[in-house]
Design a protein around this motif. Sequence first.
Motif, short mmCIF file in Angstrom:
data_model
loop_
_atom_site.label_atom_id
_atom_site.label_comp_id
_atom_site.label_asym_id
_atom_site.label_seq_id
_atom_site.Cartn_x
_atom_site.Cartn_y
_atom_site.Cartn_z
N ASN A 13 51.53 20.35 -29.41
CA ASN A 13 50.93 20.65 -30.70
C ASN A 13 50.06 19.49 -31.15
O ASN A 13 50.24 18.35 -30.70
N PRO A 44 46.29 26.19 -31.56
CA PRO A 44 46.86 27.32 -32.29
C PRO A 44 47.28 28.50 -31.41
O PRO A 44 48.09 29.34 -31.85
N ARG A 46 49.13 28.19 -28.93
CA ARG A 46 50.48 27.88 -28.47
C ARG A 46 51.42 27.47 -29.59
O ARG A 46 52.63 27.41 -29.40
N HIS A 47 50.89 27.17 -30.78
CA HIS A 47 51.71 26.65 -31.87
C HIS A 47 51.30 27.31 -33.19
O HIS A 47 50.12 27.49 -33.46
N HIS A 48 52.30 27.64 -34.01
CA HIS A 48 52.05 28.39 -35.24
C HIS A 48 51.34 27.56 -36.30
O HIS A 48 50.49 28.08 -37.02
N GLU A 49 51.69 26.30 -36.44
CA GLU A 49 51.12 25.44 -37.47
C GLU A 49 50.76 24.10 -36.85
O GLU A 49 51.44 23.61 -35.96
N LEU A 63 56.86 21.62 -31.90
CA LEU A 63 57.19 22.47 -33.04
C LEU A 63 58.64 22.91 -32.92
O LEU A 63 59.05 23.43 -31.89
N GLY A 67 60.86 27.35 -36.69
CA GLY A 67 59.69 27.65 -37.49
C GLY A 67 59.54 26.70 -38.66
O GLY A 67 58.67 26.87 -39.50
N PRO A 70 56.44 21.19 -38.40
CA PRO A 70 56.38 20.46 -37.14
C PRO A 70 56.70 19.00 -37.35
O PRO A 70 56.53 18.44 -38.41
#
Length: 296
Positions: A13, A44, A46-49, A63, A67, A70
Amino acid sequence: MGPAIVYVHGVGNKPPEQQLKEQWDVALFGRPMGGLSRMAYWAPLRHHEPLPAPVPDDGVTELPPSGAAPRTARPSAPAPPEEFLAAVRAETAAPVPGSTAPGPLDPWLRAMVYAAEALSAGAGAATGTDALPLPRFGRTVAFQVLARHAYRDAHAYFTGGMREQIQKVASTALEEADGPLVVVGHGLGSVIAYEVLRTHPGEVPLLITIGSPLGITEIRDRLAAPLTVPPGVAAWRNAYDPRDLVALGRTVRPEYEPGSLTEDVVVVNDSANHHGAAEYLARPAVRAPVRARIAA
């Protein structure tokens, strides 16, 4: 108009796109470069935020699975090598539509893990410094997190059905930049840049790869043959620290033709895992050829 510069980041991330781009700008040029540079920002996918600011692009962040916000990864204890190998394989073992088993990358994972053990103990190739930036415990943690991300993201890219999506991000960044381009790829980002440039019609006076796994057998085996310098690339400089697990001290010149266009340089990267992007970009062997081509 002189060349513009396109960055392609590596595994794990990342901070927000603009912050990451400016980190790379400052490492290379000493200041933000505005519209003269752009980041092929595929994190993004691969990672939500994104990671909260300020976080360096050192490849050791992740992350949380819950959820939650991070954070920089700090496992409670480094796992013994065989336990760690089994855990990482288990993370990528779930079937993905259109994918194959992760087995072809396993030798690279094993080599990374055992190189990490040696480096954590103070062994390995010398690069002009004997100082360990962290005690053995901290170095083992940093190396294991890097190995986990490198393997997981490479698996997602090559066999997890994400190759086309990630390449599209890089292709768009190249297409939106004006004029001839200097392209810089870090870690897995160097693989992405290489593959996209093979079909990119534009002029690339310089390709820079840092901490690249393009010399690793298991990675080369996943690339289209023959292995050649992308057609628009006039010069390719590959910089690596022999202690960098992702690159594992491998060169590109013997494998990618013509050798007259490629150059491998050994540099010192004293980030905790010897893979940090900023530490690579700040080295004179990386900075000098880029600055020679960019009207900064």
